[in-house]
Design a protein around this motif. Structure first.
Motif, PDB file in Angstrom:
ATOM      1  N   GLU A 103       0.838  -1.203   0.000  1.00  0.00           N
ATOM      2  CA  GLU A 103       0.000   0.000   0.000  1.00  0.00           C
ATOM      3  C   GLU A 103       0.870   1.250   0.000  1.00  0.00           C
ATOM      4  N   GLY A 104       1.952   1.222   0.762  1.00  0.00           N
ATOM      5  CA  GLY A 104       2.867   2.363   0.782  1.00  0.00           C
ATOM      6  C   GLY A 104       3.519   2.607  -0.563  1.00  0.00           C
ATOM      7  N   LEU A 105       3.968   1.529  -1.209  1.00  0.00           N
ATOM      8  CA  LEU A 105       4.566   1.660  -2.545  1.00  0.00           C
ATOM      9  C   LEU A 105       3.537   2.161  -3.557  1.00  0.00           C
ATOM     10  N   ALA A 106       2.314   1.656  -3.437  1.00  0.00           N
ATOM     11  CA  ALA A 106       1.249   2.107  -4.338  1.00  0.00           C
ATOM     12  C   ALA A 106       1.001   3.592  -4.156  1.00  0.00           C
ATOM     13  N   ALA A 107       0.987   4.044  -2.907  1.00  0.00           N
ATOM     14  CA  ALA A 107       0.752   5.462  -2.641  1.00  0.00           C
ATOM     15  C   ALA A 107       1.878   6.331  -3.194  1.00  0.00           C
ATOM     16  N   VAL A 108       3.113   5.948  -2.927  1.00  0.00           N
ATOM     17  CA  VAL A 108       4.263   6.741  -3.386  1.00  0.00           C
ATOM     18  C   VAL A 108       4.323   6.784  -4.911  1.00  0.00           C
ATOM     19  N   THR A 109       4.157   5.643  -5.544  1.00  0.00           N
ATOM     20  CA  THR A 109       4.245   5.609  -7.002  1.00  0.00           C
ATOM     21  C   THR A 109       3.016   6.262  -7.642  1.00  0.00           C
ATOM     22  N   GLY A 110       1.843   6.087  -7.029  1.00  0.00           N
ATOM     23  CA  GLY A 110       0.638   6.738  -7.555  1.00  0.00           C
ATOM     24  C   GLY A 110       0.768   8.253  -7.522  1.00  0.00           C
ATOM     25  N   VAL A 111       1.238   8.790  -6.389  1.00  0.00           N
ATOM     26  CA  VAL A 111       1.456  10.235  -6.285  1.00  0.00           C
ATOM     27  C   VAL A 111       2.528  10.672  -7.280  1.00  0.00           C
ATOM     28  N   GLY A 112       3.575   9.853  -7.443  1.00  0.00           N
ATOM     29  CA  GLY A 112       4.629  10.184  -8.410  1.00  0.00           C
ATOM     30  C   GLY A 112       4.086  10.298  -9.824  1.00  0.00           C
ATOM     31  N   LEU A 113       3.241   9.353 -10.206  1.00  0.00           N
ATOM     32  CA  LEU A 113       2.670   9.396 -11.554  1.00  0.00           C
ATOM     33  C   LEU A 113       1.703  10.568 -11.708  1.00  0.00           C
ATOM     34  N   LEU A 114       0.905  10.823 -10.671  1.00  0.00           N
ATOM     35  CA  LEU A 114      -0.009  11.976 -10.721  1.00  0.00           C
ATOM     36  C   LEU A 114       0.769  13.280 -10.854  1.00  0.00           C
ATOM     37  N   GLY A 115       1.823  13.411 -10.080  1.00  0.00           N
ATOM     38  CA  GLY A 115       2.640  14.616 -10.154  1.00  0.00           C
ATOM     39  C   GLY A 115       3.276  14.787 -11.519  1.00  0.00           C
ATOM     40  N   ALA A 116       3.736  13.683 -12.096  1.00  0.00           N
ATOM     41  CA  ALA A 116       4.357  13.752 -13.423  1.00  0.00           C
ATOM     42  C   ALA A 116       3.349  14.172 -14.485  1.00  0.00           C
ATOM     43  N   VAL A 117       2.147  13.621 -14.414  1.00  0.00           N
ATOM     44  CA  VAL A 117       1.114  14.008 -15.388  1.00  0.00           C
ATOM     45  C   VAL A 117       0.805  15.489 -15.248  1.00  0.00           C
ATOM     46  N   ARG A 118       0.637  15.948 -14.012  1.00  0.00           N
ATOM     47  CA  ARG A 118       0.252  17.347 -13.783  1.00  0.00           C
ATOM     48  C   ARG A 118       1.379  18.314 -14.143  1.00  0.00           C
ATOM     49  N   ALA A 119       2.597  18.013 -13.694  1.00  0.00           N
ATOM     50  CA  ALA A 119       3.702  18.949 -13.876  1.00  0.00           C
ATOM     51  C   ALA A 119       4.339  18.874 -15.260  1.00  0.00           C
ATOM     52  N   LEU A 120       4.379  17.676 -15.839  1.00  0.00           N
ATOM     53  CA  LEU A 120       5.139  17.483 -17.077  1.00  0.00           C
ATOM     54  C   LEU A 120       4.285  17.102 -18.276  1.00  0.00           C
ATOM     55  N   GLY A 121       3.143  16.503 -18.018  1.00  0.00           N
ATOM     56  CA  GLY A 121       2.260  16.079 -19.097  1.00  0.00           C
ATOM     57  C   GLY A 121       2.449  14.621 -19.449  1.00  0.00           C
ATOM     58  N   PRO A 122       1.449  14.023 -20.067  1.00  0.00           N
ATOM     59  CA  PRO A 122       1.503  12.599 -20.405  1.00  0.00           C
ATOM     60  C   PRO A 122       2.556  12.247 -21.452  1.00  0.00           C
ATOM     61  N   GLU A 123       3.042  13.250 -22.194  1.00  0.00           N
ATOM     62  CA  GLU A 123       4.070  12.954 -23.201  1.00  0.00           C
ATOM     63  C   GLU A 123       5.399  12.551 -22.569  1.00  0.00           C
ATOM     64  N   ARG A 124       5.545  12.734 -21.263  1.00  0.00           N
ATOM     65  CA  ARG A 124       6.764  12.303 -20.574  1.00  0.00           C
ATOM     66  C   ARG A 124       6.716  10.823 -20.198  1.00  0.00           C
ATOM     67  N   PHE A 125       5.614  10.155 -20.457  1.00  0.00           N
ATOM     68  CA  PHE A 125       5.505   8.705 -20.270  1.00  0.00           C
ATOM     69  C   PHE A 125       5.932   8.090 -21.599  1.00  0.00           C
ATOM     70  N   ARG A 126       6.979   7.266 -21.565  1.00  0.00           N
ATOM     71  CA  ARG A 126       7.573   6.810 -22.834  1.00  0.00           C
ATOM     72  C   ARG A 126       7.933   5.335 -22.822  1.00  0.00           C
ATOM     73  N   ALA A 127       7.958   4.775 -24.019  1.00  0.00           N
ATOM     74  CA  ALA A 127       8.520   3.445 -24.233  1.00  0.00           C
ATOM     75  C   ALA A 127      10.023   3.613 -24.441  1.00  0.00           C
ATOM     76  N   CYS A 128      10.782   2.629 -24.036  1.00  0.00           N
ATOM     77  CA  CYS A 128      12.233   2.668 -24.224  1.00  0.00           C
ATOM     78  C   CYS A 128      12.548   2.713 -25.720  1.00  0.00           C
ATOM     79  N   ALA A 129      13.511   3.554 -26.084  1.00  0.00           N
ATOM     80  CA  ALA A 129      13.880   3.723 -27.496  1.00  0.00           C
ATOM     81  C   ALA A 129      14.823   2.636 -27.992  1.00  0.00           C
TER      82      ALA A 129
END
Length: 182
Positions: free
Chosen positions: A115-141
């Motif tokens: 649950e703790g890992l889910a919370a930390v990673t969930g907040v991390g992903l939410l913050g990334a979407v809000r601050a950086l946008g979904p285009e920062r989610f990428r497949a490895c090149a």
């Protein structure tokens, strides 16, 4: 949410341990491997054998969220799924010094490792979407890699899920190709 990069990076590190990325090899085969991954990313935690499957299930959900963003799904889908993870074990609290006079995010007293890992990673992903946008989610090149990640770098030019591994392999292959042709 100012610490979202740590959570987003941990999410990417968990995703990068999957057999899909390592051509069938499980990189979270033991609780000790989970503990080592957490320590490598500056998180304390002790995984029990009973929690190992939960960590792997979390990794699967994190990958699904990153893949949804990479595929261009509606941002709301990504936000809803990441919010569900964050809601599991995270609360606002006064434990420890708060930054900028705001209450700190803390784990609820009943939150276990998963649950703790889910919370930390969930907040991390939410913050990334809000601050950086979904285009920062990428497949490895890297053409040989099935990895995916969230680029929280300042410049936003990260291309590889594991720059030290995938990036290095691509650069070595390119160097060898240039030497053969030249």
């Amino acid at each position: 949410m100012s610490d979202y990069p740590r959570g987003a990076e941990l999410a990417g590190a968990l995703v990068a341990t999957a057999p899909r990325v390592w051509h069938g090899v499980e990189k979270l085969g033991t609780p000790g491997e989970v503990d080592a991954l957490l320590a490598e990313h500056g998180f304390a935690g002790s995984c029990t054998p009973a929690e190992l499957d939960g960590v792997r299930d979390l990794r699967t959900e994190l990958r699904a969220i990153v893949d949804a963003a990479v595929a261009g799904e509606e941002t709301g889908v990504v936000v809803r799924r990441a919010s569900a993870l964050a809601a599991g074990g995270l609360t606002l609290g006064e434990a420890g010094p708060a930054r900028g006079g705001l209450p700190a995010w803390v784990f609820g007293s009943d939150a276990g490792l998963v649950e703790g890992l889910a919370a930390v990673t969930g907040v991390g992903l939410l913050g990334a979407v809000r601050a950086l946008g979904p285009e920062r989610f990428r497949a490895c090149a890297a053409p040989f890699c099935e990895g995916a990640f969230v680029d929280v770098s300042r410049a936003g030019r990260r291309r590889y899920c594991m720059p030290d591994l995938c990036g290095n392999r691509v650069h070595v292959a390119n160097h060898r190709a240039r030497r053969r042709s030249g």
